[in-house]
Design a protein around this motif. Structure first.
Motif, PDB file in Angstrom:
ATOM      1  N   ASN A  49      -2.398  13.995  20.169  1.00  0.00           N
ATOM      2  CA  ASN A  49      -1.497  14.886  20.099  1.00  0.00           C
ATOM      3  C   ASN A  49      -1.069  15.345  21.477  1.00  0.00           C
ATOM      4  OD1 ASN A  49       0.074  17.131  19.633  1.00  0.00           O
ATOM      5  ND2 ASN A  49      -1.095  17.982  18.033  1.00  0.00           N
ATOM      6  N   HIS A  50       0.206  14.942  22.206  1.00  0.00           N
ATOM      7  CA  HIS A  50       0.699  15.156  23.440  1.00  0.00           C
ATOM      8  C   HIS A  50       0.986  16.603  23.447  1.00  0.00           C
ATOM      9  CE1 HIS A  50       2.261  13.877  27.034  1.00  0.00           C
ATOM     10  NE2 HIS A  50       3.450  14.328  26.846  1.00  0.00           N
ATOM     11  N   ALA A  51       0.784  17.379  22.455  1.00  0.00           N
ATOM     12  CA  ALA A  51       1.582  18.677  22.414  1.00  0.00           C
ATOM     13  C   ALA A  51       0.287  19.720  22.347  1.00  0.00           C
ATOM     14  CB  ALA A  51       2.535  19.010  21.164  1.00  0.00           C
ATOM     15  N   SER A  52      -1.025  19.046  22.198  1.00  0.00           N
ATOM     16  CA  SER A  52      -2.263  19.824  22.432  1.00  0.00           C
ATOM     17  C   SER A  52      -2.464  20.734  23.696  1.00  0.00           C
ATOM     18  CB  SER A  52      -3.426  19.018  21.953  1.00  0.00           C
ATOM     19  OG  SER A  52      -3.795  18.343  22.909  1.00  0.00           O
ATOM     20  N   ALA A  53      -3.295  21.651  23.721  1.00  0.00           N
ATOM     21  CA  ALA A  53      -3.460  22.233  25.037  1.00  0.00           C
ATOM     22  C   ALA A  53      -3.934  21.369  26.082  1.00  0.00           C
ATOM     23  CB  ALA A  53      -4.609  23.522  24.766  1.00  0.00           C
ATOM     24  N   ASP A  54      -4.806  20.500  25.901  1.00  0.00           N
ATOM     25  CA  ASP A  54      -5.362  19.606  26.896  1.00  0.00           C
ATOM     26  C   ASP A  54      -5.699  18.156  26.287  1.00  0.00           C
ATOM     27  OD1 ASP A  54      -6.599  18.604  29.155  1.00  0.00           O
ATOM     28  OD2 ASP A  54      -8.175  20.036  29.519  1.00  0.00           O
ATOM     29  N   PRO A  55      -4.430  17.491  26.452  1.00  0.00           N
ATOM     30  CA  PRO A  55      -4.699  16.057  25.853  1.00  0.00           C
ATOM     31  C   PRO A  55      -5.716  15.218  26.394  1.00  0.00           C
ATOM     32  CG  PRO A  55      -2.384  16.493  26.474  1.00  0.00           C
ATOM     33  CD  PRO A  55      -3.049  17.906  26.518  1.00  0.00           C
ATOM     34  N   LEU A  56      -5.504  15.381  27.733  1.00  0.00           N
ATOM     35  CA  LEU A  56      -6.399  14.665  28.660  1.00  0.00           C
ATOM     36  C   LEU A  56      -8.002  14.505  28.517  1.00  0.00           C
ATOM     37  CD1 LEU A  56      -4.614  14.312  32.083  1.00  0.00           C
ATOM     38  CD2 LEU A  56      -4.805  12.337  30.085  1.00  0.00           C
ATOM     39  N   ALA A  57      -8.155  15.897  28.082  1.00  0.00           N
ATOM     40  CA  ALA A  57      -9.486  16.406  27.923  1.00  0.00           C
ATOM     41  C   ALA A  57     -10.188  15.657  26.483  1.00  0.00           C
ATOM     42  CB  ALA A  57      -9.954  18.082  27.629  1.00  0.00           C
ATOM     43  N   GLU A  58      -9.227  15.873  25.550  1.00  0.00           N
ATOM     44  CA  GLU A  58      -9.312  15.285  24.225  1.00  0.00           C
ATOM     45  C   GLU A  58      -9.499  13.638  24.407  1.00  0.00           C
ATOM     46  OE1 GLU A  58      -6.014  16.423  21.720  1.00  0.00           O
ATOM     47  OE2 GLU A  58      -6.972  18.346  21.602  1.00  0.00           O
ATOM     48  N   LEU A  59      -8.767  12.935  25.333  1.00  0.00           N
ATOM     49  CA  LEU A  59      -8.701  11.542  25.559  1.00  0.00           C
ATOM     50  C   LEU A  59     -10.161  11.024  26.032  1.00  0.00           C
ATOM     51  CD1 LEU A  59      -7.602   8.699  26.030  1.00  0.00           C
ATOM     52  CD2 LEU A  59      -6.796   9.512  28.330  1.00  0.00           C
ATOM     53  N   GLU A  60     -10.565  12.038  27.055  1.00  0.00           N
ATOM     54  CA  GLU A  60     -11.883  11.966  27.875  1.00  0.00           C
ATOM     55  C   GLU A  60     -12.896  11.920  26.608  1.00  0.00           C
ATOM     56  OE1 GLU A  60     -14.372  13.362  31.608  1.00  0.00           O
ATOM     57  OE2 GLU A  60     -12.842  14.506  31.048  1.00  0.00           O
ATOM     58  N   HIS A  61     -12.798  13.009  25.793  1.00  0.00           N
ATOM     59  CA  HIS A  61     -13.982  13.304  24.861  1.00  0.00           C
ATOM     60  C   HIS A  61     -13.995  12.166  23.754  1.00  0.00           C
ATOM     61  CE1 HIS A  61     -16.428  15.471  21.960  1.00  0.00           C
ATOM     62  NE2 HIS A  61     -15.354  15.250  21.233  1.00  0.00           N
ATOM     63  N   TYR A  62     -12.994  11.682  23.492  1.00  0.00           N
ATOM     64  CA  TYR A  62     -13.286  10.450  22.557  1.00  0.00           C
ATOM     65  C   TYR A  62     -13.446   9.166  23.113  1.00  0.00           C
ATOM     66  CZ  TYR A  62     -11.838  13.463  18.536  1.00  0.00           C
ATOM     67  OH  TYR A  62     -11.741  14.479  17.631  1.00  0.00           O
ATOM     68  N   LEU A  63     -12.958   9.004  24.351  1.00  0.00           N
ATOM     69  CA  LEU A  63     -13.481   7.771  25.137  1.00  0.00           C
ATOM     70  C   LEU A  63     -14.907   7.777  25.164  1.00  0.00           C
ATOM     71  CD1 LEU A  63     -10.731   7.208  27.684  1.00  0.00           C
ATOM     72  CD2 LEU A  63     -11.149   5.996  25.803  1.00  0.00           C
ATOM     73  N   GLN A  64     -15.433   8.831  25.592  1.00  0.00           N
ATOM     74  CA  GLN A  64     -16.846   8.874  25.604  1.00  0.00           C
ATOM     75  C   GLN A  64     -17.752   8.938  24.398  1.00  0.00           C
ATOM     76  OE1 GLN A  64     -18.322  12.589  27.874  1.00  0.00           O
ATOM     77  NE2 GLN A  64     -20.322  12.169  27.373  1.00  0.00           N
ATOM     78  N   ALA A  65     -17.324   9.414  23.464  1.00  0.00           N
ATOM     79  CA  ALA A  65     -17.877   9.271  22.046  1.00  0.00           C
ATOM     80  C   ALA A  65     -18.154   7.928  21.632  1.00  0.00           C
ATOM     81  CB  ALA A  65     -17.047  10.147  21.131  1.00  0.00           C
ATOM     82  N   ILE A  66     -16.704   7.073  21.905  1.00  0.00           N
ATOM     83  CA  ILE A  66     -16.941   5.877  21.421  1.00  0.00           C
ATOM     84  C   ILE A  66     -17.692   4.756  22.503  1.00  0.00           C
ATOM     85  CG2 ILE A  66     -15.385   3.606  21.480  1.00  0.00           C
ATOM     86  CD1 ILE A  66     -12.867   5.822  20.762  1.00  0.00           C
TER      87      ILE A  66
END
Length: 195
Positions: free
Chosen positions: A92-109
């Protein structure tokens, strides 16, 4: 051929909507009323998974799975990633910190799929709600961190999860990665090993 594609990402990124937009069957979902922080984004949230099917030419099909976005249901990520042949990571590009979410999910995967051997494509939703920030933040992040899945830097595509052609484009990019790995396994293996 029949492949499973897993839609992952944070709550409100459009996973369920994307599957509903392209599925050729009625989507089976496990949405329940949101009772925690998820209700800030939507009234209902996925607690187990969504399931749909997209038929492709030549009797091929994609089984579409949607993972819950909340970390407390991450045990489902383990189960669903075992069945997946590729991942559509929705952000979600409109979230507070989309790059942190990207990093979180990349790490989880990466923790669950050793060697990042699954094709991964990134679909960015809600870009119209934050037009002042370019989508290049994602591609720049991936390049700077040298993120590689299935031999390539994951492609980033702007997606409106309500528009079937947008979701199909995201899936088309993923299918191209499947086919590349299937037709040229030696090249794909070398690319993964070289990273």
């Amino acid at each position: 051929m029949e492949w499973g594609v897993l839609f992952m990402g944070p709550v409100g990124a459009g996973k369920t909507q994307a599957i509903q937009s392209v599925s050729d069957i009625d989507v089976v979902n496990t949405d329940v009323e949101a009772t925690d922080s998820a209700r800030m984004f939507k009234t209902h949230t996925t607690v187990s998974m969504d399931v749909g099917v997209l038929h492709l030419p030549g009797n091929d099909k994609l089984r579409l799975y949607g993972a819950p976005g909340q970390d407390r249901f991450d045990f489902m990520w383990d189960i669903l990633l075992q069945q997946a042949k590729g991942v559509a990571l929705m952000l979600n590009h409109a979230s507070a910190d989309p790059l942190a979410e990207l990093e979180h999910y990349l790490q989880a995967i990466s923790e669950r799929v050793p060697g990042n051997r699954l094709p991964l494509a990134i679909g960015v939703t809600h870009s119209d709600e934050n037009p002042s920030i370019s989508l290049s933040i994602y591609t720049n992040y991936l390049r700077q961190k040298k993120i590689i899945f299935c031999g390539v830097t994951p492609p980033v595509i702007e997606v409106d999860a309500r528009v079937p052609n947008h979701v199909r484009s995201l899936l088309l990019v993923m299918v191209a990665q499947f086919e590349m790995a299937a037709r040229f396994p030696a090249i794909s293996s070398r690319l993964v090993a070289a990273r």
